[in-house]
Design an enzyme around this catalytic site. Structure first.
Site, mmCIF file in Angstrom:
data_model
loop_
_atom_site.group_PDB
_atom_site.id
_atom_site.type_symbol
_atom_site.label_atom_id
_atom_site.label_comp_id
_atom_site.label_asym_id
_atom_site.label_seq_id
_atom_site.Cartn_x
_atom_site.Cartn_y
_atom_site.Cartn_z
ATOM 1 N N SER A 148 1.129 -0.758 -0.379
ATOM 2 C CA SER A 148 0.255 0.294 -0.036
ATOM 3 C C SER A 148 0.708 1.139 0.020
ATOM 4 C CB SER A 148 -1.117 -0.227 0.893
ATOM 5 O OG SER A 148 -1.553 1.427 1.558
ATOM 6 N N TYR A 161 -2.240 -0.390 10.195
ATOM 7 C CA TYR A 161 -1.928 -0.688 8.894
ATOM 8 C C TYR A 161 -0.178 -0.134 8.396
ATOM 9 C CZ TYR A 161 -3.374 -1.072 4.493
ATOM 10 O OH TYR A 161 -3.672 -1.428 2.505
#
Length: 258
Positions: A148, A161
């Site tokens: 990501s 995250y």
């Protein structure tokens, strides 16, 4: 190649979103495809979807579903073994399974932290561990980790995250050094927001979905978020002969955000 002359790919998180979009592309290119996911119902839906989308190329491969949770080492081992047992080999692994939540660090408990790291990092780590046992024997293989933009830069209220995806990125670079001598390449794609079921769930929390989607896309220089197919296309490229000298790379797919 297997007995049918086709390459074999195993895709975690392959029943929806980026993983499913990648499965379509590999299948249409004649690969044998194993998709792994936790929900058997979604697994069957994914197989039905793949069958509907397999008529766009003449060299269609076979698709199978494997039920399993990547946070379980045993499920990781079993999925790799079943893929190789069914198709005879394993040419590519796509680590696409992942979870996401937004939460201030004060609100992150041990259970939530452990779950995030277990799926996003532990799953990637141990799927790779078991896959390379087969790839080393073959003398070739390709791994793509779905990371990501949050693994490249910090995002607000996403410390857990970001930590998981930052770890995936460094794992990718470390493994590129370790696996290169065995003819195995490993890379990561780092997308920004993508219009997946996960993103749709976020959008549904707002009164006006279209307005929320527009605001989400407005921070990107291209003025929109990505489609799963756009990320899947890069994944497919990284597993191709044309990307034969690409190793240890972190590919941004974020419309210029980073």
């Amino acid at each position: 190649m297997d007995k049918a002359g086709k390459k074999v790919v195993l895709i975690t998180g392959g029943t929806s979103g980026i993983g499913l979009a990648a499965a379509v592309l590999f299948l249409q290119d004649g690969w044998q495809v194993a998709v792994m996911g936790r929900d058997a119902g979604k697994g069957q839906e994914a197989l039905d979807y793949l069958k509907k989308n397999d008529g766009k190329a003449g060299n269609i491969g076979e698709a199978v579903y494997l039920q399993g949770d990547v946070s379980s080492m045993e499920d990781c081992r079993r999925a790799v073994a079943e893929t190789a047992g069914h198709f005879g080999r394993l040419d590519a692994l796509i680590n696409s399974a992942g979870i996401y939540f937004e939460r201030a660090i004060e609100d992150v408990d041990e259970e939530a932290f452990d779950r995030m790291l277990s799926v996003n990092l532990k799953g990637t780590y141990f799927m790779t561990k078991y896959a390379i046992e087969i790839m080393k024997k073959q003398g070739s293989g390709c791994i793509v980790n779905v990371s990501s933009d949050a693994g490249l830069q910090g995002n607000m209220l996403c410390s857990t995250y970001c930590a998981s995806k930052g770890a995936v990125n460094m794992f990718t670079k470390a493994m590129a050094l370790e696996l290169g001598p065995f003819g195995i390449r490993i890379n990561a794609v780092c997308p920004g927001d993508v219009l997946t079921p996960l993103t749709e769930a976020q959008l549904l929390q707002y009164p006006d979905r279209e307005q929320a989607l527009g605001e989400m896309g407005s921070v990107y220089p291209l003025g929109r978020i990505a489609s799963p197919e756009e990320v899947a296309s890069v994944i497919k490229f990284l597993c191709s002969r044309e990307a034969g000298f690409v190793n240890g790379a972190l590919w941004s797919i974020d419309g210029g955000l980073t």
